[in-house]
Design an enzyme around this catalytic site. Structure first.
Site, PDB file in Angstrom:
ATOM      1  N   ARG A  86      12.124  48.835  19.098  1.00 31.38           N
ATOM      2  CA  ARG A  86      10.962  49.657  18.753  1.00 31.38           C
ATOM      3  C   ARG A  86       9.801  49.186  19.635  1.00 31.38           C
ATOM      4  NH1 ARG A  86      14.460  51.401  16.233  1.00 31.38           N
ATOM      5  NH2 ARG A  86      14.625  52.150  14.083  1.00 31.38           N
ATOM      6  N   ASP A 274      24.419  56.798  14.068  1.00 27.58           N
ATOM      7  CA  ASP A 274      25.038  57.312  15.290  1.00 27.58           C
ATOM      8  C   ASP A 274      26.313  58.097  15.003  1.00 27.58           C
ATOM      9  OD1 ASP A 274      24.784  57.588  18.010  1.00 27.58           O
ATOM     10  OD2 ASP A 274      26.056  55.869  18.474  1.00 27.58           O
TER      11      ASP A 274
END
Length: 480
Positions: A86, A274
């Site tokens: 991040r 995912d």
């Protein structure tokens, strides 16, 4: 830690994970490691309780940089075996220092707390032969695993942080996927990263439909995870061949996926993030294996905008695209996309132009073929709701909500977990070393993709890097 308290809060600019623009977000850092952002400052406790993303600063690595903007800092950690990053920036160096110090303090506190718990469980801090050792390694390797023990057959994936290679264990003839991460990515020059707890989570994960970790070991410059590689073929391969699956067949695969995601969410507190067709394989009996071979793909660029994307844009949930912090419901969107593909033979939203594709994902109503039954339509409509709070599985019941949907009526979920349901398709393989579903090009000959260096042998101890990774070796031979 019974009381969860806010350690620091305030506005940060967060860089989008997929569309690389900067967005202001109001972040809360809590003493349990939770680090969550909101579009607007939450006014009351109820708003704060809304399920948001599951990003934790536990075992994180912090980096400061002046690019792409001044006063930027990056938080990087291993989630499962995948590197998650991040990127944030603030207005002043002082502000950045305050945030990074607060994050580091929380991370250090969690590490200390965990070490104390480990000492308590093992009975004595100095007794390394006790329960702690058992916890870290279910079956201690009889010998040190090295890179020389495998044949390197095919590159399965390559990304910023490393690569995934299909390998064959010389001693057994069994196939595995080896994920190799560059050590410097996880060990910063000035500090030690704490990857071991994450490694232990992976070792202790036992679910029939999740890829198991067979070994993990390190070389002088790499961390290696050796994971199951199911040889019944990719689901993508079987679906392309048949174009569409019956609702019964899709129900069987969907149930096994729900069972695995339920385990990750409820037992491991992990959002998989995912889920897509390429990450689903079949084992030799025809049961699902969700893989963890993921690496952020480098340089997937859209010619028109030159914005770079990480991952497969067709599968991205609306809240991920909008960079609203997200939670478990992203996995149910992913389930909706893969089950739509199975039953309808195409993606629910598709356009070669990424900008148009994103518009479809965010705005377009879902359409179904006339042949689809009402229960299937109802399930897919629920899973593909744009608003994660309205989505099937988006509430506090999570997976239980999906399990109770009428599409799955008649499914006994304990039987799913115990593999008591008969697979609708059995791959035509004779054993775990049968390669008929592998590409011929790489089963016909062995190619050396990563020739192991002379000093990649585990016997060579790198004095500088090695101490950072105590006990980073694992073998599941006792459970194979």
């Amino acid at each position: 830690m019974s009381d969860v308290a806010i350690v620091k809060e305030g506005w940060l600019h967060k860089r989008g994970e997929y569309i690389k623009t900067w967005r202001p977000r109001y972040f809360l850092l809590k003493n349990d490691g939770t680090f969550i952002g909101y579009k607007e400052r939450p006014q009351d406790v109820d708003q704060r309780e809304a399920p948001l993303n599951n990003f934790s600063v536990a075992q994180c690595q912090l980096m400061k940089t002046e690019r792409p903007r001044p006063n930027t800092f990056i938080i990087r950690c291993l989630q499962w075996t995948t590197v998650i990053e991040r990127t944030f920036h603030v207005e002043t160096p002082e502000e950045r220092e305050e945030w990074t110090t607060a994050i580091q303090t929380v991370a250090d506190g969690l590490k200390k707390q965990e070490e104390e718990e480990m000492d308590f469980r093992s009975g004595s801090p100095s007794d390394n032969s006790g329960a702690e050792e058992m916890e870290v390694s279910l079956a201690k390797p009889k010998h040190r695993v090295t890179m020389n023990e495998f044949e390197y057959l095919k590159l399965l994936g390559k990304g910023t942080f490393g690569k995934v290679i299909l390998v064959k264990e010389k001693a057994t003839g069994r196939y595995y996927a080896m994920k190799i991460l560059k050590k410097e990515v996880i060990v910063a020059k000035d500090e030690v990263a704490h990857t071991l707890t994450e490694n232990r989570v992976l070792q202790n994960s036992r679910h029939p439909f999740l890829t198991a970790l067979k070994y993990s070991f390190q070389t002088h410059d790499r961390l290696c995870f050796v994971m199951e590689y199911a040889n019944g073929g990719e689901l993508f391969f079987h679906l392309s061949r048949e174009r569409v699956f019956s609702e019964d067949r899709a129900r069987f695969y969907g149930a096994e996926i729900v069972s695995a995601l339920d385990y990750l969410h409820s037992e491991k507190n992990v959002v998989y993030r995912d889920l897509k067709l390429e990450n689903l394989m079949l084992d030799k009996d025809g049961h699902i294996k969700i893989t963890d071979f993921g690496l952020c793909k480098e340089g997937i660029k859209d010619g028109a905008t030159m914005k770079t994307f990480c991952g497969t844009p067709e599968y991205l949930a609306p809240e991920v695209l909008e960079d609203n912090d997200y939670g478990r419901a992203v996995d149910w969107w992913g389930l909706g996309v893969v089950m739509y593909e199975m039953m309808c033979g195409r993606l629910p939203f598709y356009n070669q132009d990424h900008e148009k594709l994103f518009e479809l994902i965010l705005m377009e109503e879902i359409r179904f073929p006339r042949t689809l039954g009402p229960e299937a339509k109802s399930l897919l409509s629920g899973l593909l709701k744009k608003d994660p709070k309205q989505r099937l599985g988006g509430g506090s019941e999570d997976a239980k909500e999906i399990m109770q949907h009428r599409f799955f009526a008649g499914i006994v979920w304990q039987h799913v977990y115990e593999k008591k349901l008969s697979p609708p398709f059995k791959p035509q393989v004779t054993s775990e070393t049968d390669t008929r579903y592998f590409d011929e090009e790489f089963t016909a000959q062995m190619i050396t993709i990563t020739p192991p260096d002379q000093d990649d042998s585990m016997e060579c101890v790198d004095s500088e890097r090695r101490p950072h990774f105590p006990q980073f070796s694992y073998s599941a031979s006792g459970t194979a």
